[in-house]
Design an enzyme around this catalytic site. Structure first.
Site, PDB file in Angstrom:
ATOM      1  N   TYR A  28       0.832  -1.205   0.000  1.00  0.00           N
ATOM      2  CA  TYR A  28       0.000   0.000   0.000  1.00  0.00           C
ATOM      3  C   TYR A  28       0.868   1.257   0.000  1.00  0.00           C
ATOM      4  CZ  TYR A  28      -3.976   2.970   1.208  1.00  0.00           C
ATOM      5  OH  TYR A  28      -4.944   3.938   1.194  1.00  0.00           O
ATOM      6  N   ILE A  85      -0.489   3.221   8.679  1.00  0.00           N
ATOM      7  CA  ILE A  85      -0.218   4.527   9.283  1.00  0.00           C
ATOM      8  C   ILE A  85      -1.539   5.101   9.791  1.00  0.00           C
ATOM      9  CG2 ILE A  85       0.654   6.872   8.904  1.00  0.00           C
ATOM     10  CD1 ILE A  85       2.447   5.718   6.678  1.00  0.00           C
ATOM     11  N   HIS A  91     -10.518   3.110  11.494  1.00  0.00           N
ATOM     12  CA  HIS A  91     -10.145   2.000  10.608  1.00  0.00           C
ATOM     13  C   HIS A  91      -8.728   1.512  10.916  1.00  0.00           C
ATOM     14  CE1 HIS A  91     -10.275  -0.555   7.104  1.00  0.00           C
ATOM     15  NE2 HIS A  91      -9.174   0.015   6.616  1.00  0.00           N
TER      16      HIS A  91
END
Length: 183
Positions: A28, A85, A91
């Protein structure tokens, strides 16, 4: 600051039979993932082991891919890599907790996994932890997987035979109980 800390690092394990690990990475944050993978590959190669690599969309998919590979392939261990992060929503907590919990549960069932999924507050923390010349968490995750493989081999059991296995009698008894009785 974590970079000032001194940590004890175990000596690398040695193997008399070939070892092959699967690196499962969520790219990601591609540059961070690439550093984690570089550290993992270097550690695996340092003990003469082999590796394959697969990419998955995100950290939540890493445990699923490892679970599939454990059932459908023949790897000795696994290296879980990625980075989460903290953002503006909860979430972050879900991804961190659920990916870590899934990996831990598989580990408790005898799967040799090194967890290198970074869970950080900001980009700077991720960069330091992923950097091969700094904290090298990718290399640390590979080392953890290799040490677990060494322990499994030392204790002489096959990883495919680990975990709860119902006895053949439990199927027979359940089958008999589900059949209609003749009158």
């Amino acid at each position: 600051m974590a970079t000032a800390e001194q940590h004890y690092i175990l000596e690398r394990p040695s193997f008399d039979k070939p070892v092959k690990l699967l690196i499962v990475v969520a790219p990601y944050y591609k540059d961070i993932a690439d550093n984690l993978v570089a550290g993992a590959k270097a550690e695996i190669e340092a003990v003469g082991a082999g590796w394959d690599i697969v990419e998955v969309p995100g950290a939540l998919e890493v445990p699923t891919a490892i679970g599939l590979a454990e059932r459908l392939s023949n790897y000795d261990g696994f290296v879980a890599l990625g980075c989460v992060i903290r953002g503006e929503t909860t979430h972050y907590d879900t991804v961190c907790n659920d990916s870590s919990r899934a990996l831990q549960l598989m580990g408790l069932q005898g799967v040799c996994i090194g967890n290198g999924i970074l869970t950080v507050e900001n980009r700077k923390q991720a960069d330091v932890r992923a950097d091969v010349k700094d904290q090298n968490k990718g290399g640390g995750a590979a080392a953890a997987a290799l040490h677990l493989v060494a322990l499994c081999r030392k204790w002489g059991r096959q990883s495919k035979d680990v975990g709860f296995k119902p006895s053949p009698d439990s199927f027979r008894i359940a089958d008999e109980q589900s059949r209609p009785k003749k009158v």
